[in-house]
Design a protein around this motif. Structure first.
Motif, PDB file in Angstrom:
ATOM      1  N   LEU A 144      19.568 -19.045  23.751  1.00 45.20           N
ATOM      2  CA  LEU A 144      19.168 -20.140  24.640  1.00 45.20           C
ATOM      3  C   LEU A 144      19.640 -19.881  26.069  1.00 45.20           C
ATOM      4  CD1 LEU A 144      18.011 -23.063  24.900  1.00 45.20           C
ATOM      5  CD2 LEU A 144      20.345 -23.870  24.478  1.00 45.20           C
ATOM      6  N   CYS A 145      18.711 -20.026  27.011  1.00 39.65           N
ATOM      7  CA  CYS A 145      19.057 -19.877  28.432  1.00 39.65           C
ATOM      8  C   CYS A 145      19.073 -21.243  29.091  1.00 39.65           C
ATOM      9  CB  CYS A 145      18.040 -18.997  29.141  1.00 39.65           C
ATOM     10  SG  CYS A 145      18.086 -17.282  28.626  1.00 39.65           S
ATOM     11  N   ALA A 146      20.076 -21.482  29.910  1.00 41.18           N
ATOM     12  CA  ALA A 146      20.124 -22.725  30.687  1.00 41.18           C
ATOM     13  C   ALA A 146      19.058 -22.670  31.781  1.00 41.18           C
ATOM     14  CB  ALA A 146      21.504 -22.884  31.303  1.00 41.18           C
ATOM     15  N   ALA A 203      15.537 -10.945  24.032  1.00 40.42           N
ATOM     16  CA  ALA A 203      14.678 -12.074  23.660  1.00 40.42           C
ATOM     17  C   ALA A 203      15.462 -13.362  23.854  1.00 40.42           C
ATOM     18  CB  ALA A 203      14.188 -11.948  22.222  1.00 40.42           C
ATOM     19  N   CYS A 204      14.774 -14.365  24.389  1.00 42.33           N
ATOM     20  CA  CYS A 204      15.453 -15.638  24.638  1.00 42.33           C
ATOM     21  C   CYS A 204      14.455 -16.787  24.511  1.00 42.33           C
ATOM     22  CB  CYS A 204      16.088 -15.646  26.035  1.00 42.33           C
ATOM     23  SG  CYS A 204      14.895 -15.749  27.390  1.00 42.33           S
ATOM     24  N   ILE A 205      14.969 -17.988  24.555  1.00 47.47           N
ATOM     25  CA  ILE A 205      14.140 -19.183  24.710  1.00 47.47           C
ATOM     26  C   ILE A 205      14.740 -20.029  25.840  1.00 47.47           C
ATOM     27  CG2 ILE A 205      13.232 -19.331  22.348  1.00 47.47           C
ATOM     28  CD1 ILE A 205      15.406 -21.509  21.792  1.00 47.47           C
ATOM     29  N   GLN A 262      11.406 -16.430  36.219  1.00 41.89           N
ATOM     30  CA  GLN A 262      12.792 -16.373  36.672  1.00 41.89           C
ATOM     31  C   GLN A 262      13.504 -15.103  36.187  1.00 41.89           C
ATOM     32  OE1 GLN A 262      14.475 -18.340  38.711  1.00 41.89           O
ATOM     33  NE2 GLN A 262      16.391 -17.215  38.455  1.00 41.89           N
ATOM     34  N   GLU A 263      13.294 -14.781  34.905  1.00 45.95           N
ATOM     35  CA  GLU A 263      14.033 -13.652  34.317  1.00 45.95           C
ATOM     36  C   GLU A 263      13.180 -12.402  34.174  1.00 45.95           C
ATOM     37  OE1 GLU A 263      15.922 -15.141  30.710  1.00 45.95           O
ATOM     38  OE2 GLU A 263      17.546 -15.964  31.936  1.00 45.95           O
ATOM     39  N   GLN A 264      11.962 -12.447  34.780  1.00 40.86           N
ATOM     40  CA  GLN A 264      11.044 -11.291  34.721  1.00 40.86           C
ATOM     41  C   GLN A 264      10.821 -10.855  33.268  1.00 40.86           C
ATOM     42  OE1 GLN A 264       9.725  -9.651  37.850  1.00 40.86           O
ATOM     43  NE2 GLN A 264      10.186 -11.786  38.279  1.00 40.86           N
ATOM     44  N   ARG A 265      10.507 -11.843  32.434  1.00 37.04           N
ATOM     45  CA  ARG A 265      10.280 -11.556  31.022  1.00 37.04           C
ATOM     46  C   ARG A 265       8.814 -11.773  30.666  1.00 37.04           C
ATOM     47  NH1 ARG A 265      15.024 -11.713  27.562  1.00 37.04           N
ATOM     48  NH2 ARG A 265      16.880 -12.291  28.749  1.00 37.04           N
ATOM     49  N   VAL A 266       8.368 -11.091  29.630  1.00 39.43           N
ATOM     50  CA  VAL A 266       7.053 -11.324  29.068  1.00 39.43           C
ATOM     51  C   VAL A 266       7.125 -12.605  28.232  1.00 39.43           C
ATOM     52  CG1 VAL A 266       5.267 -10.433  27.499  1.00 39.43           C
ATOM     53  CG2 VAL A 266       6.560  -8.851  28.965  1.00 39.43           C
ATOM     54  N   ALA A 301       7.891 -20.732  33.795  1.00 40.32           N
ATOM     55  CA  ALA A 301       8.903 -20.692  34.858  1.00 40.32           C
ATOM     56  C   ALA A 301      10.086 -19.815  34.440  1.00 40.32           C
ATOM     57  CB  ALA A 301       9.377 -22.102  35.192  1.00 40.32           C
ATOM     58  N   HIS A 302      10.434 -19.876  33.158  1.00 40.06           N
ATOM     59  CA  HIS A 302      11.554 -19.061  32.683  1.00 40.06           C
ATOM     60  C   HIS A 302      11.188 -17.577  32.653  1.00 40.06           C
ATOM     61  CE1 HIS A 302      15.479 -18.468  31.106  1.00 40.06           C
ATOM     62  NE2 HIS A 302      15.013 -17.799  30.074  1.00 40.06           N
ATOM     63  N   GLY A 303       9.969 -17.272  32.234  1.00 41.97           N
ATOM     64  CA  GLY A 303       9.485 -15.889  32.267  1.00 41.97           C
ATOM     65  C   GLY A 303       9.529 -15.338  33.687  1.00 41.97           C
TER      66      GLY A 303
HETATM   67 ZN   LIG Z   1      16.145 -16.387  29.179  1.00 39.58          ZN
END
Ligand SMILES: [Zn+2]
Length: 153
Positions: free
Chosen positions: A66-68, A38-40, A105-109, A101-103
């Motif tokens: 936190l992801c850059a 899990a990230c933001i 990029q990292e193939q996240r839900v 865009a972050h989802g």
């Molecule tokens: Zn992330």
């Protein structure tokens, strides 16, 4: 499966499930974060910065949360803005394209409390699930996310 959380998820947790009453919810989220699941994104942290101090500090200090911003996310946000020029205005919805865009990029839900709108929704009323769908990014609401982890409190 891994997840990136929209600001409304964290704001609702703070408001509806405060840590002093639901400590195991918060430690469960922290466990998921420590597993990298899990990230933001930076835009969500900026949104939290405008609100509650404790929540912002928690998110900022949670290691690995936190992801850059990746360069490709800037391009996705530009594409979203071009496709939906009326969606973001000022601070309204301004984190939303970044969350998608972050989802991507990292193939996240994307976990968000926003609800899918019907066809022909005007840009200013667009919601994350609609725009995410255009980019093949899956979305889920908070309870769906909690159930997917098999958590009960
Ligand atoms: Zn992330």
């Amino acid at each position: 499966m891994s997840y990136t959380l929209d600001s409304n998820i964290l704001i609702n947790m703070e408001r509806l499930y405060p840590r002093d009453i639901f400590p195991s919810l918060w430690t469960s989220i922290e466990g998921l974060v420590s597993q990298g699941e899990a990230c933001i994104c930076e835009a969500v942290l900026r949104e939290l910065e405008r609100g509650d101090d404790d929540l912002h500090i928690w998110a900022k200090n949670l290691h690995g949360f936190l992801c850059a911003t990746h360069q490709d996310e800037v391009l996705t946000v530009a594409a979203i803005t071009q496709a939906h020029p009326g969606w973001v205005s000022g601070t309204q919805n301004d984190a939303d394209p970044w969350v998608i865009a972050h989802g991507l990029q990292e193939q996240r839900v994307v976990v968000t409390e926003e609800t899918l709108k019907g066809p022909n929704t005007p840009d200013r009323k667009q919601k994350i699930p609609n725009v995410a769908l255009e980019h093949g990014v899956p979305t889920m609401k908070f309870f769906g996310f909690v159930k997917a982890q098999g958590w009960s409190f």
